[in-house]
Write a protein that holds these residues in place. Structure first.
Motif, mmCIF file in Angstrom:
data_model
loop_
_atom_site.group_PDB
_atom_site.id
_atom_site.type_symbol
_atom_site.label_atom_id
_atom_site.label_comp_id
_atom_site.label_asym_id
_atom_site.label_seq_id
_atom_site.Cartn_x
_atom_site.Cartn_y
_atom_site.Cartn_z
ATOM 1 N N GLY A 1 5.846 4.872 5.862
ATOM 2 C CA GLY A 1 4.857 4.741 6.924
ATOM 3 C C GLY A 1 4.018 3.481 6.784
ATOM 4 O O GLY A 1 3.627 2.859 7.782
ATOM 5 N N SER A 2 3.760 3.082 5.531
ATOM 6 C CA SER A 2 2.955 1.872 5.294
ATOM 7 C C SER A 2 3.683 0.596 5.705
ATOM 8 O O SER A 2 3.034 -0.441 5.912
ATOM 9 C CB SER A 2 2.560 1.791 3.819
ATOM 10 O OG SER A 2 1.777 2.903 3.439
ATOM 11 N N LEU A 3 5.002 0.652 5.809
ATOM 12 C CA LEU A 3 5.736 -0.529 6.274
ATOM 13 C C LEU A 3 5.288 -0.949 7.670
ATOM 14 O O LEU A 3 5.388 -2.124 8.034
ATOM 15 C CB LEU A 3 7.241 -0.249 6.277
ATOM 16 C CG LEU A 3 7.949 -0.387 4.931
ATOM 17 C CD1 LEU A 3 9.367 0.170 5.005
ATOM 18 C CD2 LEU A 3 7.991 -1.856 4.500
ATOM 19 N N ALA A 4 4.798 0.003 8.447
ATOM 20 C CA ALA A 4 4.298 -0.334 9.783
ATOM 21 C C ALA A 4 3.078 -1.236 9.728
ATOM 22 O O ALA A 4 2.746 -1.909 10.716
ATOM 23 C CB ALA A 4 3.966 0.949 10.546
ATOM 24 N N LEU A 5 2.392 -1.297 8.561
ATOM 25 C CA LEU A 5 1.158 -2.074 8.429
ATOM 26 C C LEU A 5 1.351 -3.372 7.655
ATOM 27 O O LEU A 5 0.389 -4.114 7.447
ATOM 28 C CB LEU A 5 0.089 -1.226 7.734
ATOM 29 C CG LEU A 5 -0.197 0.149 8.366
ATOM 30 C CD1 LEU A 5 -1.203 0.916 7.522
ATOM 31 C CD2 LEU A 5 -0.684 -0.014 9.797
ATOM 32 N N VAL A 6 2.571 -3.639 7.202
ATOM 33 C CA VAL A 6 2.829 -4.861 6.434
ATOM 34 C C VAL A 6 2.508 -6.090 7.275
ATOM 35 O O VAL A 6 2.907 -6.199 8.434
ATOM 36 C CB VAL A 6 4.303 -4.884 5.976
ATOM 37 C CG1 VAL A 6 4.697 -6.287 5.528
ATOM 38 C CG2 VAL A 6 4.533 -3.888 4.850
ATOM 39 N N ASP A 7 1.764 -7.053 6.671
ATOM 40 C CA ASP A 7 1.436 -8.280 7.405
ATOM 41 C C ASP A 7 1.520 -9.529 6.536
ATOM 42 O O ASP A 7 1.118 -10.610 6.969
ATOM 43 C CB ASP A 7 0.043 -8.171 8.011
ATOM 44 C CG ASP A 7 -1.039 -7.936 6.956
ATOM 45 O OD1 ASP A 7 -0.688 -7.848 5.753
ATOM 46 O OD2 ASP A 7 -2.221 -7.838 7.337
#
Length: 427
Positions: free
Chosen positions: A91-97
């Motif tokens: 789920g945290s991959l959606a927030l990778v920047d």
């Protein structure tokens, strides 16, 4: 055939449902990580490759620890922790920047992945009898591929590199899918506990991985797996794709069709294969797998020879290679875990399954690294000769394993002998 392949215990059937649900989520994101990191999040190709490679390295490094924890505390605790960590990481991959956040998130994902496969296999082995274990592992593999196929088709219709939210959506859905088997396991309170008696801190598995590596039949099985997967599975992402596009000169769409054909072959043929393999030598099956993989690469090589002059024949060869390879996978998927768990003891079952899963991690590093240089020699023909030869060598190693096994371990006779006839009464 499906009813015959289903495990007897309802708990095992519910675990298989969890496999299917999580596989659908995995299929949503499986083909798109590199594209997501580069085209959506702006990482360079080199940095994205390092991030993905880092995931493989961490998973490989943590797998032995995961196996030891499963034996020490029980597969239930470790698998639930792994599924939760995997859900948070995915789920945290959606927030990778950024590159730093990508490395951090992929480390988290690798921590979960390193225990999920051995944990699930250990629980399935504990819920099935020896005579049905091979069928159940084969069915588990078919459901895994079915779920990945469904997820891939779904995400293909959703994602758009111009809209980051479409990628964020599939990563959130993937995270939710990992919670499904966790919830199922929570409804089975008596499943997945330590397989040996005694308190969790007691050293009932003395010797650990040294004991596993001293097991001569299992050591031979590991050698077989390393050779076969290095020249087989590990070549799909790099060697197969590069040869198909650069040498056979097919389009990327043909490669996509080929991978779809692979999935269809596995899903449609797995149950039939399971039925035909009952009562037959498992080591003979391993040898056949090496031959089937070698045949698949020979067909691909033929596509490279005729490809530049006949696009249709080249495309057919690429698709046929992937389908034939899929048939080999249906032979390998039930035999490898069944044989692993036939050799394992309850005290070390987690370590045996972890070692078996590490085979794919090691070959996943060796295969792509060697495919590049081999592909550049003699227009890819050196690569074809190498992988075909490697698969045939694996067949010989598989055959050599037979003399180290009992007939029951090899699958040639029932693991649980039938009840003896009552002795005639004395006159």
């Amino acid at each position: 055939m499906l009813s015959r392949a289903l495990p007897r215990r309802p708990e095992a059937r519910r675990m298989l449902i969890g496999t299917l649900l999580s596989a659908i989520g995995r299929g949503l994101t499986l083909p798109f990580l590199f594209i997501y990191l580069t085209d959506v999040r702006g990482l360079t190709d080199a940095r994205a490759g390092l991030v993905i490679g880092w995931y493989g390295v961490v998973t490989l490094a943590l797998s032995p620890i995961g196996g030891a924890l499963i034996d020490r505390f029980g597969a239930r605790r470790i698998l639930l922790s792994g599924l939760l960590i995997e859900a948070v990481g995915t789920g945290s991959l959606a927030l990778v920047d950024s590159t730093a956040s990508a490395f951090g998130v992929m480390t988290l994902v690798a921590m979960g992945s390193s225990v999920i496969w051995p944990g699930q296999n250990t629980i399935l082995a504990s819920l099935t009898d020896a005579d049905e274990r091979q069928r159940v592992f084969g069915l588990n593999f078919a459901l895994l591929n079915l779920g990945i196929g469904v997820g891939g088709l779904t995400s293909g219709a959703i994602v758009d590199t111009a809209r980051a939210v479409t990628f964020q959506t599939i990563y959130v859905l993937d995270a939710i899918s990992y919670l499904m088997p966790a919830l199922i396991l929570l409804t089975l309170p008596h499943v997945g506990h330590r397989l040996t008696a005694g308190p969790a801190g007691e050293r009932t598995s003395a010797g650990g991985y040294l004991t596993v590596l001293r097991d001569r039949p299992f050591r031979r099985l590991v050698i077989f797996g390393l050779v076969l997967t290095t020249c087989g599975y590990a070549q799909i992402e790099v060697g197969f794709t590069a040869y198909a596009i650069r040498v056979a000169e097919v389009t990327p769409r043909v490669v996509a069709w080929a991978l779809a054909g692979n999935t269809v072959m596995i899903v449609l043929s797995q149950l039939l294969v399971l039925r035909r393999m009952e009562g037959r030598s498992r080591t003979g099956g391993l040898a056949v797998v090496g031959g089937v993989f070698a045949l698949a690469w020979l067909v691909l090589g033929a596509g490279g020879v005729v490809g530049p002059g006949n696009a249709l024949v080249a495309a057919l060869c690429v698709v046929a290679c992937s389908a034939i390879f899929g048939f080999g996978e249906t032979l390998l998927s039930p035999v490898m875990p069944a044989l692993t768990n036939a050799l394992a003891t309850d005290a070390l079952r987690g370590r045996y399954n972890a070692m078996s899963s590490m085979i794919f991690g090691i070959s996943g590093v060796i295969g792509p690294v060697t495919a590049g240089p081999l592909m550049g020699a003699a227009n890819g023909q050196i690569w074809v000769v190498t992988v075909v030869s490697g698969c045939l060598v694996a067949s010989l190693v598989g055959l050599s394993l037979r003399r180290l096994l009992t007939p029951a371990q090899d699958g040639r006779e029932p693991a649980i002998p039938p009840a003896a006839e009552p002795a005639p009464a004395k006159a």
